[in-house]
Design a protein around this motif. Structure first.
Motif, PDB file in Angstrom:
ATOM      1  N   SER A   1     -19.360 -31.680  22.286  1.00 39.98           N
ATOM      2  CA  SER A   1     -17.966 -31.698  23.379  1.00 39.98           C
ATOM      3  C   SER A   1     -17.293 -32.904  22.940  1.00 39.98           C
ATOM      4  N   HIS A   2     -17.898 -33.734  22.322  1.00 40.52           N
ATOM      5  CA  HIS A   2     -17.336 -35.056  21.811  1.00 40.52           C
ATOM      6  C   HIS A   2     -16.382 -34.639  20.754  1.00 40.52           C
ATOM      7  N   GLU A   3     -16.983 -33.888  19.660  1.00 38.56           N
ATOM      8  CA  GLU A   3     -16.138 -33.453  18.556  1.00 38.56           C
ATOM      9  C   GLU A   3     -15.265 -32.431  18.877  1.00 38.56           C
TER      10      GLU A   3
ATOM     11  N   ASN B   1     -13.413 -32.498  21.357  1.00 40.21           N
ATOM     12  CA  ASN B   1     -12.260 -33.164  21.942  1.00 40.21           C
ATOM     13  C   ASN B   1     -11.483 -34.246  20.873  1.00 40.21           C
ATOM     14  N   HIS B   2     -12.177 -34.507  19.916  1.00 44.52           N
ATOM     15  CA  HIS B   2     -11.421 -35.055  18.634  1.00 44.52           C
ATOM     16  C   HIS B   2     -10.415 -34.033  18.071  1.00 44.52           C
ATOM     17  N   VAL B   3     -10.857 -32.805  18.289  1.00 44.66           N
ATOM     18  CA  VAL B   3      -9.976 -31.888  17.460  1.00 44.66           C
ATOM     19  C   VAL B   3      -8.849 -31.567  18.275  1.00 44.66           C
TER      20      VAL B   3
ATOM     21  N   LYS C   1     -12.676 -42.150   9.682  1.00 42.66           N
ATOM     22  CA  LYS C   1     -13.363 -43.143  10.759  1.00 42.66           C
ATOM     23  C   LYS C   1     -12.328 -42.938  11.866  1.00 42.66           C
ATOM     24  N   PHE C   2     -13.010 -42.811  13.172  1.00 43.53           N
ATOM     25  CA  PHE C   2     -11.954 -42.666  14.179  1.00 43.53           C
ATOM     26  C   PHE C   2     -11.957 -43.995  14.880  1.00 43.53           C
ATOM     27  N   GLY C   3     -10.783 -44.363  15.478  1.00 50.22           N
ATOM     28  CA  GLY C   3     -10.629 -45.556  16.134  1.00 50.22           C
ATOM     29  C   GLY C   3     -11.537 -45.783  17.514  1.00 50.22           C
TER      30      GLY C   3
ATOM     31  N   GLN D   1     -10.015 -43.929  20.042  1.00 49.94           N
ATOM     32  CA  GLN D   1     -10.163 -42.381  19.937  1.00 49.94           C
ATOM     33  C   GLN D   1     -11.605 -42.002  20.247  1.00 49.94           C
ATOM     34  N   GLU D   2     -12.465 -42.968  20.083  1.00 50.74           N
ATOM     35  CA  GLU D   2     -13.754 -42.579  20.559  1.00 50.74           C
ATOM     36  C   GLU D   2     -14.016 -42.461  21.922  1.00 50.74           C
ATOM     37  N   ILE D   3     -13.437 -43.583  22.672  1.00 49.93           N
ATOM     38  CA  ILE D   3     -13.217 -43.595  24.146  1.00 49.93           C
ATOM     39  C   ILE D   3     -12.820 -42.276  24.656  1.00 49.93           C
TER      40      ILE D   3
ATOM     41  N   THR E   1     -18.759 -42.449  11.151  1.00 50.72           N
ATOM     42  CA  THR E   1     -17.652 -42.153  11.287  1.00 50.72           C
ATOM     43  C   THR E   1     -17.063 -42.131  12.910  1.00 50.72           C
ATOM     44  N   HIS E   2     -18.192 -42.280  13.714  1.00 46.38           N
ATOM     45  CA  HIS E   2     -17.747 -42.346  15.293  1.00 46.38           C
ATOM     46  C   HIS E   2     -18.370 -43.897  15.560  1.00 46.38           C
ATOM     47  N   PRO E   3     -17.595 -44.908  15.221  1.00 42.65           N
ATOM     48  CA  PRO E   3     -18.120 -46.262  15.482  1.00 42.65           C
ATOM     49  C   PRO E   3     -18.686 -46.380  16.926  1.00 42.65           C
TER      50      PRO E   3
HETATM   51 ZN   LIG Z   1     -16.106 -39.735  17.665  1.00 53.28          ZN
END
Ligand SMILES: [Zn+2]
Lengths: 377, 227
Positions: free
Chosen positions: A235-237, A239-241, A285-287, A290-292, A332-334
Motif C-alpha cells: 500500500s505504501h509503494e 501510494n508512491h506511484v 531515494k525518497f524524501g 514523501q515517505e510520510i 530507498t525508504h529512509p
Molecule cells: Zn517509501
C-alpha cells in the motif's frame, strides 16, 4: 616634500604633474617636483579659482584656473588639503564647494541605492524560487503524461529484470495478486495498471516504479509475519506511484531550468533525458515528506480495503529495529524515528472498520517460497 | 626594483632586479625563472577576504605572489600568460590607476593593490566585471595586455570612446560613461556586448590592440565539437 595632487596643463604630461599644494590666506601655492633645489612654484589666488567634483568616482576636488602659463586643472584628493582649502576659501567659492560636496554625496548615495536594490532583488528572487520550487516541481510533474511515466517505468523495469530470477506462478504470486486487487479496487480514477512481480532474492525489499510496476522480493515475504504486513508495504509503494513521488524526485534532480521548461510546455526534450535516468529510478531515494505521505495515504488505502493496518505498523516497528539483515527497503525508504508512532496516531483518528482476512494462509505462502524463513538474530 | 623589458613585442618577458631584502608582488604564475637568492611566498594581499573577493569577483587568481630577495640580491624573469605587450609605469604616490583583472603583472613593494567595487552599470556593462583593481602607491608597476598596448592621453575635458573589452588601465582622474555602441563597433558584433566607454580627461587610458573575447570566439570555430 610629498606630492598631494596632480596638476594638468598644456605644458605637463597627460598623466598630470605630481605637485604639492599648500593653502594660505591668499590662495593656493603649488610646488612642482623637479630637479632643481626648490622646484617651480605657482600661485593661484582664490578669486581666479573654480571648483567642482570630478574623477572616476567624483571623489576628486577639481580646481580650475587660468594662470600665467595658461589653463590649469588641479586634481586634489588629500582630505587635509581639501579641508584646509574649504576653510580658507572666500564666500564666492563656498557655493561651488557645497555643490561639489553634494554631488559626491549624491553619487555615493545613488550607487549604494542601486547596489542595495539590486542585491535585494536578487535575494528576493532566490528566496522566491526557493519557496516556489516545490510548487514548480508539482506543476511540472502534473504536466507529464501518464504514458511517459509508463514508458520510463517499463524501461527501468526491463533493465532491472535482466539479471533477476522471477517467480511467475504459485501461492506467492496469487497472494500478492489478491492484495493488489483489494487495494487497487479502492483507488478512484486509477490511471495506472499495477503489475506485481515476485523476484527471488533474500534481500528484504520491495519497490514500485513510476507507471505501476511493483516488485516484491521473496526476502521481504519471508521476513513478514503475515499477509497484512506485506500488504502494508504494498500500500505504501502503490501510494508512491499514485502521488508520483518518483517523478518528483527526477524532476527535482533535473534542476530548476528543466522544471521551468516543462511548466512552460516543452516536454519533448525531457523524454530523452528521463530515459537516461531510468536506471537511477531503481536506487531512487525518497524524501522524508514523501515517505510520510506514502505512509499516511497507504494507511488510508489499507483501511478502505479492509486490510488490518496494524500489520503495516507492526512491520515498520520491526524494520526500525537494528540488525535486521539486508534491509534494502530502508535504503530507498529512509526510516525516520517515530514513523510507526505516527501511523498509530493516524490510525486512531480514522473511523474503525472491521478487517476482512485474506483468503490465503500466510504460512503456506511462505512455505511455497522454498527454503525456511529467515530467522531473526 | 629595477626592471627591463626583454624581447619587446608579442612575447616579451620582464626582468626585475631586486636588491638584498627587497620584495615585489607578482601575479601568481608570472614567475618564469629566478636567482636562487629569491624566495617565492604566496601572500594573500588584502587579507583572506580581500583575496577571496578578488578570486570570486574579479576572477583574479587567488594569490599574488611575493618574490623576496631573502638571501642577497638577485633577479627574476616574469611573463604574462597571454601573448601581448608589457608596459612599465612609475607611480608617483599621487596617481592612481584602475586596472582590469588580467592587466596586472607585477608591482614594487610600495604599490598598493585594492579590489574595488564598480557602480552597477559599469560592472554590468563595462566588461571588466564588478570588481577591478585599484592600484596606487609609489614605485614600479608592470602591466600586460593582450596584443599591443596603446596609451591614450587625454587633456582636461577631452573625450575618447573605447570598446570596453580593449581596456587595460586608466587613471582615476578620468571619468567614463557606458554607452551603447552604435553599429560598426567591433565588440557589438563579436562579443555581443555592444557597449563602449566614453572617457573624459584628464588622464591616461591604456588599451590593448586585441580583444580577448573576440579572439576566444575566433579560436572556438576551429575546435571540433564533440558529440
Ligand atoms: Zn517509501
Amino acid at each position: 616634500m610629498t606630492s598631494n595632487a596632480l596638476c594638468f596643463g598644456n605644458d605637463y604630461p597627460a598623466s598630470g604633474a605630481p605637485c604639492f599644494v599648500q593653502v594660505d590666506e591668499a590662495g593656493l601655492t603649488i610646488t612642482f617636483e623637479s630637479e632643481g633645489p626648490d622646484g617651480t612654484r605657482e600661485a593661484a589666488p582664490f578669486d581666479a579659482l573654480a571648483v567642482s567634483a570630478g574623477g572616476l568616482d567624483h571623489d576628486h576636488l577639481v580646481v580650475k584656473w587660468t594662470g600665467l602659463q595658461g589653463e590649469r586643472t588641479l586634481y586634489l584628493k588629500a582630505p587635509d588639503v581639501i579641508g584646509a582649502f574649504r576653510q580658507a576659501a572666500p564666500d564666492h567659492l563656498s557655493l561651488p564647494f557645497a555643490q561639489a560636496a553634494e554631488l559626491v554625496r549624491q553619487v555615493r548615495y545613488r550607487r549604494r541605492l542601486v547596489w542595495g536594490l539590486s542585491l535585494g532583488m536578487i535575494l528576493s528572487t532566490v528566496l522566491g524560487l526557493w519557496f516556489a520550487s516545490d510548487l514548480l516541481v508539482e506543476i511540472a510533474v502534473s504536466r507529464i503524461p501518464v504514458e511517459w511515466e509508463q514508458k520510463l517505468g517499463d524501461s527501468a523495469y526491463r533493465d532491472f529484470l535482466a539479471n533477476q530470477e522471477v517467480i511467475k506462478e504459485g501461492l506467492a504470486v496469487t497472494a500478492l495478486g489478491e492484495m493488489t486487487q483489494r487495494l487497487t479496487e479502492q483507488i478512484p480514477n486509477n490511471p495506472y495498471k499495477f503489475e506485481v512481480t515476485v523476484v527471488k532474492s533474500d534481500v528484504i525489499n520491495a519497490f514500485a516504479l513510476p507507471g505501476g510496476h511493483v516488485v516484491v522480493f521473496t526476502g521481504l515475504m519471508k521476513k513478514a509475519d503475515s499477509g497484512e504486513e506485506v500488504a502494508g508495504v504494498m500500500s505504501h509503494e502503490l501510494n508512491h506511484v499514485l502521488q508520483r513521488h518518483g517523478l518528483e524526485r527526477i524532476v527535482k534532480s533535473l534542476g530548476l531550468l528543466t522544471v521551468v521548461t516543462i511548466v512552460l510546455g516543452d516536454q519533448q526534450g525531457l523524454v530523452g533525458m528521463m530515459k537516461q535516468l531510468s536506471v537511477e529510478l531503481l536506487t531512487l531515494k525518497f524524501g522524508r515528506e514523501q515517505e510520510i505521505e506514502a505512509d499516511v495515504t497507504g494507511l488510508q488505502l489499507l483501511q478502505q480495503a479492509k486490510i488490518d493496518p496494524s500489520g503495516m505498523i507492526h512491520f515498520f516497528e520491526r524494520l526500525s529495529e537494528k540488525d535486521e539483515g539486508r534491509m534494502e527497503w530502508l535504503s530507498t525508504h529512509p526510516m525516520s524515528t517515530g514513523r510507526a508512532e505516527r501511523l498509530k496516531a493516524e490510525l486512531a483518528a480514522l473511523p474503525k472498520k472491521s478487517p476482512e482476512p485474506f483468503t490465503f494462509d500466510w504460512k503456506q505462502v511462505q512455505a511455497s517460497l522454498g527454503s525456511q524463513p529467515i530467522v531473526a538474530p | 626594483m629595477k626592471s627591463e623589458i626583454l624581447y619587446p613585442g608579442a612575447f616579451p618577458m620582464v626582468r626585475v632586479e631586486l636588491t638584498a631584502g627587497e620584495h615585489i608582488k607578482a601575479e601568481s604564475g608570472a614567475m618564469v625563472a629566478c636567482s636562487p637568492t629569491i624566495d617565492i611566498e604566496s601572500k594573500m594581499e588584502g587579507g583572506f577576504l580581500g583575496a577571496l573577493s578578488r578570486k570570486f569577483l574579479t576572477g583574479e587568481k587567488f594569490f599574488f605572489q611575493t618574490l623576496r630577495a631573502s638571501r642577497g640580491p638577485g633577479e627574476a624573469l616574469l611573463a604574462p600568460t597571454v601573448p601581448g605587450e608589457i608596459v612599465i609605469l612609475e607611480l608617483d604616490g599621487v596617481s592612481e590607476y584602475m586596472v582590469q583583472k588580467d592587466g596586472f603583472l607585477a608591482g614594487a613593494d610600495g604599490i598598493v593593490i585594492e579590489s574595488k567595487m564598480q557602480s552597477l552599470s559599469r560592472g554590468l556593462l563595462g566588461g571588466e566585471g564588478f570588481f577591478i583593481l585599484k592600484i596606487s602607491g609609489k614605485g614600479t608597476l608592470v602591466l600586460n595586455s593582450f596584443g599591443a598596448i596603446h596609451k591614450i592621453e587625454l587633456k582636461p575635458d577631452q573625450e575618447y570612446i573605447v570598446d570596453n573589452s580593449h581596456l587595460v588601465a586608466w587613471s582615476s582622474t578620468t571619468s567614463y560613461n557606458i554607452e551603447k555602441a552604435t553599429s560598426g563597433w567591433i565588440a557589438s558584433v563579436t562579443s555581443g556586448e555592444g557597449f563602449v566607454c566614453r572617457f573624459r580627461g584628464p588622464g591616461l587610458v591604456y588599451i590593448q590592440s586585441r580583444n580577448p573575447g573576440s579572439f576566444g570566439a575566433w579560436i572556438r570555430q576551429f575546435i571540433p565539437v564533440s558529440e
